[in-house]
Design a protein around this motif. Structure first.
Motif, mmCIF file in Angstrom:
data_model
loop_
_atom_site.group_PDB
_atom_site.id
_atom_site.type_symbol
_atom_site.label_atom_id
_atom_site.label_comp_id
_atom_site.label_asym_id
_atom_site.label_seq_id
_atom_site.Cartn_x
_atom_site.Cartn_y
_atom_site.Cartn_z
ATOM 1 N N PHE A 21 24.780 27.723 43.587
ATOM 2 C CA PHE A 21 25.825 27.912 42.582
ATOM 3 C C PHE A 21 26.843 28.849 43.208
ATOM 4 O O PHE A 21 26.556 30.019 43.429
ATOM 5 C CB PHE A 21 25.230 28.526 41.305
ATOM 6 C CG PHE A 21 25.778 27.955 40.032
ATOM 7 C CD1 PHE A 21 27.095 28.204 39.665
ATOM 8 C CD2 PHE A 21 24.993 27.175 39.202
ATOM 9 C CE1 PHE A 21 27.608 27.698 38.485
ATOM 10 C CE2 PHE A 21 25.494 26.661 38.012
ATOM 11 C CZ PHE A 21 26.803 26.918 37.650
ATOM 12 N N VAL A 22 28.039 28.339 43.534
ATOM 13 C CA VAL A 22 28.995 29.037 44.387
ATOM 14 C C VAL A 22 30.133 29.636 43.558
ATOM 15 O O VAL A 22 30.813 28.929 42.817
ATOM 16 C CB VAL A 22 29.558 28.080 45.456
ATOM 17 C CG1 VAL A 22 30.513 28.826 46.385
ATOM 18 C CG2 VAL A 22 28.414 27.450 46.252
ATOM 19 N N GLY A 23 30.328 30.956 43.712
ATOM 20 C CA GLY A 23 31.358 31.666 42.967
ATOM 21 C C GLY A 23 32.533 32.093 43.819
ATOM 22 O O GLY A 23 32.630 31.755 45.008
ATOM 23 N N ALA A 24 33.408 32.874 43.217
ATOM 24 C CA ALA A 24 34.671 33.244 43.858
ATOM 25 C C ALA A 24 34.481 34.025 45.148
ATOM 26 O O ALA A 24 35.317 33.958 46.048
ATOM 27 C CB ALA A 24 35.528 34.056 42.884
ATOM 28 N N GLY A 25 33.378 34.763 45.262
ATOM 29 C CA GLY A 25 33.155 35.545 46.466
ATOM 30 C C GLY A 25 33.114 34.705 47.721
ATOM 31 O O GLY A 25 33.507 35.167 48.808
ATOM 32 N N ALA A 26 32.651 33.454 47.601
ATOM 33 C CA ALA A 26 32.618 32.563 48.767
ATOM 34 C C ALA A 26 34.028 32.223 49.220
ATOM 35 O O ALA A 26 34.343 32.243 50.417
ATOM 36 C CB ALA A 26 31.838 31.293 48.439
ATOM 37 N N SER A 27 34.906 31.915 48.285
ATOM 38 C CA SER A 27 36.300 31.608 48.644
ATOM 39 C C SER A 27 37.018 32.835 49.171
ATOM 40 O O SER A 27 37.838 32.751 50.097
ATOM 41 C CB SER A 27 37.042 31.052 47.419
ATOM 42 O OG SER A 27 36.483 29.825 46.996
ATOM 43 N N MET A 28 36.706 33.993 48.611
ATOM 44 C CA MET A 28 37.346 35.224 49.047
ATOM 45 C C MET A 28 36.905 35.631 50.451
ATOM 46 O O MET A 28 37.581 36.412 51.119
ATOM 47 C CB MET A 28 37.035 36.354 48.066
ATOM 48 C CG MET A 28 37.704 36.183 46.705
ATOM 49 S SD MET A 28 36.990 37.281 45.456
ATOM 50 C CE MET A 28 37.304 38.889 46.193
ATOM 51 N N SER A 29 35.767 35.094 50.907
ATOM 52 C CA SER A 29 35.264 35.444 52.238
ATOM 53 C C SER A 29 36.062 34.767 53.349
ATOM 54 O O SER A 29 35.977 35.158 54.514
ATOM 55 C CB SER A 29 33.791 35.050 52.364
ATOM 56 O OG SER A 29 33.636 33.639 52.479
ATOM 57 N N LEU A 30 36.837 33.749 52.996
ATOM 58 C CA LEU A 30 37.575 32.973 53.987
ATOM 59 C C LEU A 30 38.950 33.588 54.209
ATOM 60 O O LEU A 30 39.622 33.992 53.262
ATOM 61 C CB LEU A 30 37.697 31.529 53.488
ATOM 62 C CG LEU A 30 38.084 30.454 54.482
ATOM 63 C CD1 LEU A 30 37.455 29.128 54.067
ATOM 64 C CD2 LEU A 30 39.593 30.290 54.520
ATOM 65 N N SER A 31 39.384 33.677 55.461
ATOM 66 C CA SER A 31 40.699 34.241 55.767
ATOM 67 C C SER A 31 41.469 33.316 56.696
ATOM 68 O O SER A 31 40.871 32.568 57.477
ATOM 69 C CB SER A 31 40.558 35.630 56.399
ATOM 70 O OG SER A 31 39.861 35.566 57.619
ATOM 71 N N TRP A 32 42.800 33.368 56.607
ATOM 72 C CA TRP A 32 43.644 32.530 57.452
ATOM 73 C C TRP A 32 45.044 33.133 57.511
ATOM 74 O O TRP A 32 45.378 34.044 56.747
ATOM 75 C CB TRP A 32 43.701 31.094 56.917
ATOM 76 C CG TRP A 32 44.394 30.950 55.591
ATOM 77 C CD1 TRP A 32 45.699 30.614 55.374
ATOM 78 C CD2 TRP A 32 43.808 31.132 54.292
ATOM 79 N NE1 TRP A 32 45.969 30.571 54.024
ATOM 80 C CE2 TRP A 32 44.834 30.879 53.336
ATOM 81 C CE3 TRP A 32 42.531 31.469 53.829
ATOM 82 C CZ2 TRP A 32 44.609 30.965 51.964
ATOM 83 C CZ3 TRP A 32 42.313 31.564 52.468
ATOM 84 C CH2 TRP A 32 43.346 31.318 51.558
ATOM 85 N N THR A 33 45.847 32.655 58.425
ATOM 86 C CA THR A 33 47.232 33.100 58.551
ATOM 87 C C THR A 33 48.173 31.921 58.384
ATOM 88 O O THR A 33 47.824 30.776 58.704
ATOM 89 C CB THR A 33 47.501 33.754 59.924
ATOM 90 O OG1 THR A 33 47.174 32.816 60.958
ATOM 91 C CG2 THR A 33 46.671 35.020 60.098
ATOM 92 N N ILE A 34 49.364 32.196 57.890
ATOM 93 C CA ILE A 34 50.409 31.179 57.761
ATOM 94 C C ILE A 34 51.080 31.013 59.121
ATOM 95 O O ILE A 34 51.364 32.017 59.790
ATOM 96 C CB ILE A 34 51.443 31.596 56.714
ATOM 97 C CG1 ILE A 34 50.784 31.759 55.349
ATOM 98 C CG2 ILE A 34 52.591 30.591 56.635
ATOM 99 C CD1 ILE A 34 51.718 32.307 54.286
ATOM 100 N N PRO A 35 51.333 29.768 59.561
ATOM 101 C CA PRO A 35 52.019 29.572 60.842
ATOM 102 C C PRO A 35 53.318 30.360 60.912
ATOM 103 O O PRO A 35 54.126 30.344 59.978
ATOM 104 C CB PRO A 35 52.279 28.058 60.860
ATOM 105 C CG PRO A 35 51.179 27.491 60.016
ATOM 106 C CD PRO A 35 50.955 28.497 58.931
#
Length: 279
Positions: A21-35
Motif C-alpha cells: 500500500f503505497v503512500g506519498a512518501g514513496a513519490s516524495m523520495s524521487l528527485s529530478w531536475t528540469i532540463p
C-alpha cells in the motif's frame, strides 16, 4: 542503520500474500531536475499541495488559513471558492512530469517493481509513478480506479484508492470527499476487503498522522481481526523512520507491526527494507 525485516513478513511475501500500500512518501523520495535548470524537484507532499491551494486562493502565507481550519477544511474551502479542483489538479500534473531516467534511478521504485510475488498494489497517490516503475521493469500493468476496471486480466493491478489524474471525479481531496469515502461502501472498498483476505498490507510512505492508516485499519480489524494461519496474527506492517513509544503503542492497538528504520537517510533505509523483503 535498518532493522531486520520480520521473518514472518518475508515468509508471507514468498507465499504471495503481501499487498503493498503505497503512500506519498514513496513519490516524495524521487528527485529530478528540469532540463536547463539546476533546481532539484521532488514529488510534492500533502502539505505542499495544501500550501499551493492557499496561494491559488490569494493567501501568500498558508498558515493564515491553517489558523482558521485544518488542511481538509482548507481544501473544502478551495473547492467551494473555485467551483472544482481543476486548478489544483493541473498544478499537480505539472509537478509530476517526471523524466523516465529519474524513475529508473529511484531505488525505492526499483525495489517496489521487484515485488514479483505481489500481483496487486494499492496507492492513495494521484500520480502514475508506481505504474510507470512497474511498466519499466517489464511488468504489464492494469490500473483499477472504478468497478468497470476490475477483473478479466492477469496483469499486475495498481488500485488507485483515492482516484488519479485520469479519474479526477474520484480524487479524494476535501473534507466532504473524506466523509463520503469513510462510508466504505463503494466497489473499491469491497475489493480491498477481498484482496486482504488471508493477506497482509505493507504500508510504504505513510506516517501515523495520515488519515488513511487509522481509518482503514480500524475498519479492517473490526471485520477481519487477526490473520489466520499466521504466527503473529498481524494484518499489516508499516515502515516507520525513527519510531517512538507513541507510534509503537498506537500502531500496536491497530494490529499493525512497525518495521523501524533509523537515521536521516529515509529513502535509503526504506529501499533497504523493501530489498530485504524480496531477498
Amino acid at each position: 542503520m535498518t532493522t531486520a525485516v520480520p521473518a514472518q513478513l518475508k515468509k508471507l511475501y514468498r507465499q504471495g500474500r503481501v499487498v503493498p500500500f503505497v503512500g506519498a512518501g514513496a513519490s516524495m523520495s524521487l528527485s529530478w531536475t528540469i532540463p536547463g535548470s539546476t533546481e532539484v524537484l521532488r514529488g510534492p507532499s500533502w502539505r505542499e499541495m495544501v500550501d499551493e491551494a492557499c496561494r491559488q486562493l490569494g493567501y501568500s502565507d498558508p498558515e493564515l488559513l491553517r489558523y482558521r481550519g485544518n488542511d481538509l477544511q482548507i481544501l473544502e474551502y478551495f473547492g467551494q471558492k473555485k467551483g472544482n479542483f481543476a486548478p489544483l489538479t493541473n498544478w499537480m500534473v505539472k509537478r509530476f512530469q517526471v523524466p523516465e531516467a529519474a524513475i529508473r534511478a529511484s531505488r525505492v521504485h526499483t525495489a517496489l517493481a521487484a515485488f514479483a510475488n505481489s500481483k496487486t498494489f494499492y496507492t492513495t497517490n494521484y500520480d502514475d509513478l508506481l505504474e510507470q516503475c512497474l511498466g519499466l521493469s517489464g511488468r504489464q500493468v492494469k490500473v483499477v480506479a472504478r468497478e468497470r476496471d476490475m477483473g478479466g486480466s492477469d496483469k499486475t493491478e495498481v488500485v488507485k484508492f483515492h482516484g488519479d489524474f485520469n479519474n479526477p471525479d474520484l480524487m479524494v481531496f476535501s473534507e466532504a470527499h473524506y466523509y463520503k469515502r469513510l462510508r466504505f461502501d463503494v466497489p473499491l472498498d469491497f475489493k480491498l476487503r477481498s484482496d486482504l483476505l488471508n493477506r497482509v498490507a505493507l504500508f510504504i510512505g505513510y506516517s501515523f498522522s495520515d488519515l488513511n492508516i487509522g481509518i482503514l485499519f480500524d475498519l479492517l480489524n473490526e471485520m477481519l481481526k487477526s490473520l489466520p494461519d499466521s504466527e503473529t496474527g498481524k494484518r499489516a506492517y508499516i515502515v516507520v523512520n525513527n519510531p517512538s513509544d507513541f507510534e509503537y503503542t498506537l500502531f500496536h492497538k491497530r494490529n499493525i507491526e512497525i518495521i523501524p528504520t533509523y537515521g536521516d537517510q529515509r529513502t535509503e533505509t526504506l529501499a533497504q527494507v523493501l530489498e530485504e523483503i524480496v531477498s
